[in-house]
Write an enzyme that holds these catalytic residues in place. Structure first.
Site, PDB file in Angstrom:
ATOM      1  N   GLY A 149      -7.891   1.562  -6.701  1.00  0.00           N
ATOM      2  CA  GLY A 149      -8.444   2.340  -7.814  1.00  0.00           C
ATOM      3  C   GLY A 149      -9.451   1.556  -8.628  1.00  0.00           C
ATOM      4  CB  ALA A 150      -9.697  -2.002  -9.545  1.00  0.00           C
ATOM      5  NE  ARG A 209      -8.817  15.730 -16.644  1.00  0.00           N
ATOM      6  CZ  ARG A 209      -8.542  15.666 -17.947  1.00  0.00           C
ATOM      7  NH1 ARG A 209      -7.352  15.249 -18.354  1.00  0.00           N
ATOM      8  NH2 ARG A 209      -9.446  16.014 -18.848  1.00  0.00           N
ATOM      9  CG  ASN A 210     -10.439   8.599 -11.590  1.00  0.00           C
ATOM     10  OD1 ASN A 210     -10.988   8.951 -12.627  1.00  0.00           O
ATOM     11  ND2 ASN A 210     -10.001   7.373 -11.405  1.00  0.00           N
ATOM     12  N   GLY A 211      -9.080  12.061  -9.027  1.00  0.00           N
ATOM     13  CA  GLY A 211      -9.074  12.933  -7.852  1.00  0.00           C
ATOM     14  C   GLY A 211      -9.769  12.336  -6.639  1.00  0.00           C
ATOM     15  CG  ASN A 249      -2.630   7.021  -2.775  1.00  0.00           C
ATOM     16  OD1 ASN A 249      -1.568   7.503  -3.163  1.00  0.00           O
ATOM     17  ND2 ASN A 249      -3.630   6.777  -3.597  1.00  0.00           N
ATOM     18  CB  SER A 283      -3.077  10.226  -6.097  1.00  0.00           C
ATOM     19  OG  SER A 283      -3.872  10.800  -7.118  1.00  0.00           O
ATOM     20  CE  LYS A 337      -0.381   2.629  -5.797  1.00  0.00           C
ATOM     21  NZ  LYS A 337      -1.677   2.090  -6.230  1.00  0.00           N
ATOM     22  CB  SER A 357      -3.756  -0.729 -16.547  1.00  0.00           C
ATOM     23  OG  SER A 357      -3.920   0.459 -15.812  1.00  0.00           O
TER      24      SER A 357
END
Length: 339
Positions: free
Chosen positions: A65-66, A114-116, A174, A177, A219, A321
């Site tokens: 995600g980063a 809530r990137n999706g 994944n 999510s 995950k 984070s």
């Protein structure tokens, strides 16, 4: 120095700040500038560890995600990470959900997104991996496109697996999510069984084709009932999965009720997820009985809670984070102390 940088980027919208940081790290990873970054960071060597049959320079990694597209591999690498998990990436590029879609909960040191699965597609990522000079382990986190039905979902994972296999130190599936409709359904029952069976079958074919075994982790979400967790653990063992990442973001808001942005839809990460993810690791460890290694992720913001995740049963750790709120010194502290 990071406090100054943080003050500046926290004046921006969260996603714009993220994109700006990626561009900075991309530049810092350039061969001309990387020595400067390394001299500023003085990253310690850390303690090598073999997990899933892979030799990690140290047990501290960057969570997925980063760096979704692998744009800043060498920049992140210079911070001292033993491994970087890139993605989540899908078969074809997609824009993700409508903006704004990232929100800070500053008083709680949390983030809601809530990137999706916004990403440039697996081919773009693989090109970046090919061009990277980073010497640590690269994990590639794969997902399904939003327009792909649940029934066809496994085809997307197999497509990405085929593309990523020869370029990844490990691959993460994944299915947890909260921002792709119904995606979490793939964690349960026949969907889960069928997906893992297909993935393991394809892994065997690819291992033979490339003459190397690339481990595959799954995950999982933190929002599981006791019976769901037991069932997931049983299915992971039955299919002989190589690893499990605990956990993804949470849809719970128990720890942030009443705070600014707490009402936003999406997955909550950062400090508010800390306890929940550690509890899942602990229970998972009890169920798995050491048969499958656990990679701990969720709310790590310092040595104490990193150690708690290790004691709960995690063998590797991932941060994201915490890096936003505390900067590179967090990575340095963890690499120096976590074995």
């Amino acid at each position: 120095m990071y406090q100054l940088f943080r003050h500046g980027i926290f004046q921006m919208d969260a996603e714009k700040a993220h994109n700006f940081t990626i561009q900075c790290l991309k530049l810092a990873g350039n061969p001309l500038f990387q020595p400067i970054l390394k001299s500023l960071i003085h990253a310690p060597k850390g303690f090598p560890k073999t997990v899933m049959g892979v030799n990690f320079p140290n047990p501290i990694g960057l969570a997925a995600g980063a760096d979704k597209n692998g744009d800043a591999i060498d920049g992140f690498g210079a911070l001292g990470f033993g491994f970087l998990e890139l993605g989540t990436v899908t078969p074809v590029a997609q824009d993700g959900n409508a903006k704004p879609r990232q929100f800070r909960l500053i008083e709680a040191e949390g983030i809601i997104n809530r990137n999706g699965f916004n990403n440039n597609g697996i081919d773009y990522l693989i090109e970046n991996v090919k061009n990277a000079r980073y010497k640590g382990v690269i994990g590639i986190n794969i997902g399904k496109n939003k327009f792909t039905s649940l029934e066809q979902g496994k085809d997307d994972y197999i497509f990405c697996l085929n593309k990523a296999y020869n370029y990844a130190g490990y691959i993460t599936v994944n299915i947890s999510s909260p921002n792709t409709p119904d995606l979490r359904q793939l964690q349960y029952g026949d969907y889960f069984d069928d997906l893992l069976r297909s993935i393991k079958d394809r892994q065997a074919i690819l291992a033979n084709q490339y003459n190397k075994y690339v481990p595959i982790a799954v995950k999982i979400a933190p929002d599981l009932t006791e019976s769901e967790l037991v069932q997931i653990a049983d299915t992971l063992v039955r299919h002989k999965m190589d690893g499990v990442i605990a956990t993804n973001t949470t849809i719970s808001r128990d720890t942030v009720t009443g705070m600014k942005n707490a009402e936003q839809q999406g997955g909550l990460s950062g400090k508010p997820l800390q306890h929940k993810s550690t509890e899942i690791i602990k229970r998972l460890h009890q169920e798995l009985k050491g048969q499958i290694p656990i990679i701990g992720s969720g709310g790590i913001d310092g040595l104490q809670n990193a150690q708690e995740k290790i004691e709960a049963g995690a063998e590797l750790l991932q941060v994201y984070s915490g890096l936003i709120y505390h900067g590179p010194k967090l990575v340095k502290e963890l690499v120096k102390n976590i074995k």
